[in-house]
Motif scaffolding. Structure first.
Motif, PDB file in Angstrom:
ATOM      1  N   ARG A  92       1.993  11.398  11.143  1.00 32.28           N
ATOM      2  CA  ARG A  92       3.205  12.212  10.961  1.00 32.28           C
ATOM      3  C   ARG A  92       3.674  12.805  12.291  1.00 32.28           C
ATOM      4  O   ARG A  92       4.868  12.812  12.596  1.00 32.28           O
ATOM      5  CB  ARG A  92       2.938  13.348   9.973  1.00 32.28           C
ATOM      6  N   ASN A  93       2.737  13.318  13.090  1.00 33.14           N
ATOM      7  CA  ASN A  93       3.095  13.904  14.385  1.00 33.14           C
ATOM      8  C   ASN A  93       3.694  12.865  15.327  1.00 33.14           C
ATOM      9  O   ASN A  93       4.440  13.220  16.236  1.00 33.14           O
ATOM     10  CB  ASN A  93       1.888  14.576  15.033  1.00 33.14           C
ATOM     11  N   ALA A  94       3.365  11.605  15.109  1.00 41.08           N
ATOM     12  CA  ALA A  94       3.920  10.516  15.924  1.00 41.08           C
ATOM     13  C   ALA A  94       5.233  10.001  15.345  1.00 41.08           C
ATOM     14  O   ALA A  94       5.760   8.984  15.790  1.00 41.08           O
ATOM     15  CB  ALA A  94       2.905   9.381  16.027  1.00 41.08           C
ATOM     16  N   GLY A  95       5.756  10.697  14.335  1.00 40.49           N
ATOM     17  CA  GLY A  95       7.022  10.309  13.723  1.00 40.49           C
ATOM     18  C   GLY A  95       6.869   9.209  12.691  1.00 40.49           C
ATOM     19  O   GLY A  95       7.844   8.562  12.323  1.00 40.49           O
ATOM     20  N   GLY A  96       5.653   9.015  12.200  1.00 39.91           N
ATOM     21  CA  GLY A  96       5.403   7.928  11.270  1.00 39.91           C
ATOM     22  C   GLY A  96       4.876   8.397   9.936  1.00 39.91           C
ATOM     23  O   GLY A  96       5.113   9.530   9.509  1.00 39.91           O
ATOM     24  N   GLU A  97       4.140   7.505   9.319  1.00 38.48           N
ATOM     25  CA  GLU A  97       3.644   7.758   7.970  1.00 38.48           C
ATOM     26  C   GLU A  97       2.334   7.024   7.748  1.00 38.48           C
ATOM     27  O   GLU A  97       2.091   5.970   8.326  1.00 38.48           O
ATOM     28  CB  GLU A  97       4.682   7.270   6.954  1.00 38.48           C
ATOM     29  N   LEU A  98       1.489   7.611   6.897  1.00 39.52           N
ATOM     30  CA  LEU A  98       0.277   6.960   6.432  1.00 39.52           C
ATOM     31  C   LEU A  98       0.274   7.088   4.918  1.00 39.52           C
ATOM     32  O   LEU A  98       0.336   8.199   4.389  1.00 39.52           O
ATOM     33  CB  LEU A  98      -0.968   7.627   7.025  1.00 39.52           C
ATOM     34  N   VAL A  99       0.264   5.948   4.221  1.00 45.02           N
ATOM     35  CA  VAL A  99       0.212   5.957   2.764  1.00 45.02           C
ATOM     36  C   VAL A  99      -1.056   5.237   2.315  1.00 45.02           C
ATOM     37  O   VAL A  99      -1.652   4.466   3.074  1.00 45.02           O
ATOM     38  CB  VAL A  99       1.458   5.295   2.125  1.00 45.02           C
ATOM     39  N   ILE A 100      -1.452   5.494   1.079  1.00 46.81           N
ATOM     40  CA  ILE A 100      -2.636   4.859   0.519  1.00 46.81           C
ATOM     41  C   ILE A 100      -2.196   3.836  -0.510  1.00 46.81           C
ATOM     42  O   ILE A 100      -1.412   4.139  -1.410  1.00 46.81           O
ATOM     43  CB  ILE A 100      -3.568   5.914  -0.117  1.00 46.81           C
ATOM     44  N   GLY A 101      -2.705   2.638  -0.364  1.00 45.28           N
ATOM     45  CA  GLY A 101      -2.420   1.555  -1.306  1.00 45.28           C
ATOM     46  C   GLY A 101      -3.722   1.011  -1.833  1.00 45.28           C
ATOM     47  O   GLY A 101      -4.415   0.275  -1.141  1.00 45.28           O
ATOM     48  N   GLY A 102      -4.064   1.395  -3.031  1.00 45.31           N
ATOM     49  CA  GLY A 102      -5.342   0.996  -3.610  1.00 45.31           C
ATOM     50  C   GLY A 102      -6.383   2.050  -3.311  1.00 45.31           C
ATOM     51  O   GLY A 102      -6.557   2.454  -2.163  1.00 45.31           O
ATOM     52  N   ILE A 103      -7.042   2.520  -4.371  1.00 38.82           N
ATOM     53  CA  ILE A 103      -8.011   3.590  -4.207  1.00 38.82           C
ATOM     54  C   ILE A 103      -9.048   3.456  -5.320  1.00 38.82           C
ATOM     55  O   ILE A 103      -8.698   3.165  -6.464  1.00 38.82           O
ATOM     56  CB  ILE A 103      -7.300   4.969  -4.233  1.00 38.82           C
ATOM     57  N   SER A 104     -10.292   3.660  -4.983  1.00 31.72           N
ATOM     58  CA  SER A 104     -11.352   3.559  -5.989  1.00 31.72           C
ATOM     59  C   SER A 104     -11.226   4.729  -6.970  1.00 31.72           C
ATOM     60  O   SER A 104     -10.721   5.794  -6.616  1.00 31.72           O
ATOM     61  CB  SER A 104     -12.728   3.563  -5.325  1.00 31.72           C
ATOM     62  N   PRO A 105     -11.664   4.535  -8.211  1.00 29.83           N
ATOM     63  CA  PRO A 105     -11.539   5.613  -9.207  1.00 29.83           C
ATOM     64  C   PRO A 105     -12.207   6.928  -8.787  1.00 29.83           C
ATOM     65  O   PRO A 105     -11.629   7.995  -9.000  1.00 29.83           O
ATOM     66  CB  PRO A 105     -12.229   5.027 -10.448  1.00 29.83           C
ATOM     67  N   LYS A 106     -13.387   6.861  -8.196  1.00 29.32           N
ATOM     68  CA  LYS A 106     -14.080   8.092  -7.773  1.00 29.32           C
ATOM     69  C   LYS A 106     -13.286   8.837  -6.710  1.00 29.32           C
ATOM     70  O   LYS A 106     -13.157  10.057  -6.746  1.00 29.32           O
ATOM     71  CB  LYS A 106     -15.467   7.767  -7.219  1.00 29.32           C
ATOM     72  N   VAL A 107     -12.774   8.096  -5.734  1.00 27.88           N
ATOM     73  CA  VAL A 107     -12.030   8.732  -4.646  1.00 27.88           C
ATOM     74  C   VAL A 107     -10.684   9.255  -5.157  1.00 27.88           C
ATOM     75  O   VAL A 107     -10.251  10.340  -4.783  1.00 27.88           O
ATOM     76  CB  VAL A 107     -11.863   7.769  -3.456  1.00 27.88           C
ATOM     77  N   LYS A 108     -10.066   8.519  -6.065  1.00 21.04           N
ATOM     78  CA  LYS A 108      -8.796   8.987  -6.637  1.00 21.04           C
ATOM     79  C   LYS A 108      -9.012  10.300  -7.391  1.00 21.04           C
ATOM     80  O   LYS A 108      -8.215  11.236  -7.263  1.00 21.04           O
ATOM     81  CB  LYS A 108      -8.197   7.942  -7.569  1.00 21.04           C
ATOM     82  N   LYS A 109     -10.089  10.380  -8.156  1.00 18.79           N
ATOM     83  CA  LYS A 109     -10.405  11.603  -8.897  1.00 18.79           C
ATOM     84  C   LYS A 109     -10.575  12.778  -7.926  1.00 18.79           C
ATOM     85  O   LYS A 109     -10.075  13.875  -8.168  1.00 18.79           O
ATOM     86  CB  LYS A 109     -11.672  11.398  -9.717  1.00 18.79           C
ATOM     87  N   LEU A 110     -11.264  12.537  -6.823  1.00 19.20           N
ATOM     88  CA  LEU A 110     -11.457  13.571  -5.812  1.00 19.20           C
ATOM     89  C   LEU A 110     -10.129  13.990  -5.184  1.00 19.20           C
ATOM     90  O   LEU A 110      -9.890  15.177  -4.959  1.00 19.20           O
ATOM     91  CB  LEU A 110     -12.433  13.079  -4.740  1.00 19.20           C
ATOM     92  N   MET A 111      -9.260  13.027  -4.918  1.00 19.66           N
ATOM     93  CA  MET A 111      -7.944  13.345  -4.339  1.00 19.66           C
ATOM     94  C   MET A 111      -7.131  14.218  -5.300  1.00 19.66           C
ATOM     95  O   MET A 111      -6.437  15.135  -4.864  1.00 19.66           O
ATOM     96  CB  MET A 111      -7.172  12.058  -4.029  1.00 19.66           C
TER      97      MET A 111
END
Length: 133
Positions: A92-111
């Motif tokens: 973001r600070n570099a004027g860009g973006e980081l998105v998540i595409g595909g996530i394990s169920p455990k990590v998604k629950k944590l997010m």
């Protein structure tokens, strides 16, 4: 007896490693973004030193669009989440973006539990993220 004890320790260590795969990553060009794929268990910052160095080189080189696949990430703790937030912030600070595409169920629950799903754009797959990036 000491040899048998050492053999047992090695067997226990090998079993632990099989169950607790350390974090691995890859970075590759995907469409017009850099695809960062994480797998294993992200529990220590030192596991990601190489990833951070390579990510910083890409940022310094002007790359600022990132798609992160977390489908193979079995476990992440607060240290790992902090790493993801840091990478998101750098993009973001570099004027860009980081998105998540595909996530394990455990990590998604944590997010969701940590409300990070309100900060990160999370898509069900790399293909869906690519279409909507």
């Amino acid at each position: 007896m000491p040899a048998a004890r050492n053999l047992l320790k090695m067997e226990v260590a090998n079993e632990w490693l099989r169950k607790h795969k350390p974090m691995e990553y890859s970075i590759e060009k995907h469409a017009d973004v850099q695809l960062i794929t994480l797998s294993g268990r992200l529990i220590e910052k030192s596991q990601a030193d190489d990833l951070i160095r390579n990510f910083e080189k890409l940022i310094e080189g002007g790359t600022n669009r990132y798609l992160m696949s977390l489908e193979g990430l079995e476990y992440v703790n607060s240290t790992g989440l902090n790493l993801l937030i840091g990478m998101f912030t750098s993009a973001r600070n570099a004027g860009g973006e980081l998105v998540i595409g595909g996530i394990s169920p455990k990590v998604k629950k944590l997010m969701i539990m940590t409300k990070l799903d309100s900060i990160f754009k999370i898509y069900d797959s790399v293909a869906e993220a690519t279409e909507n990036f």
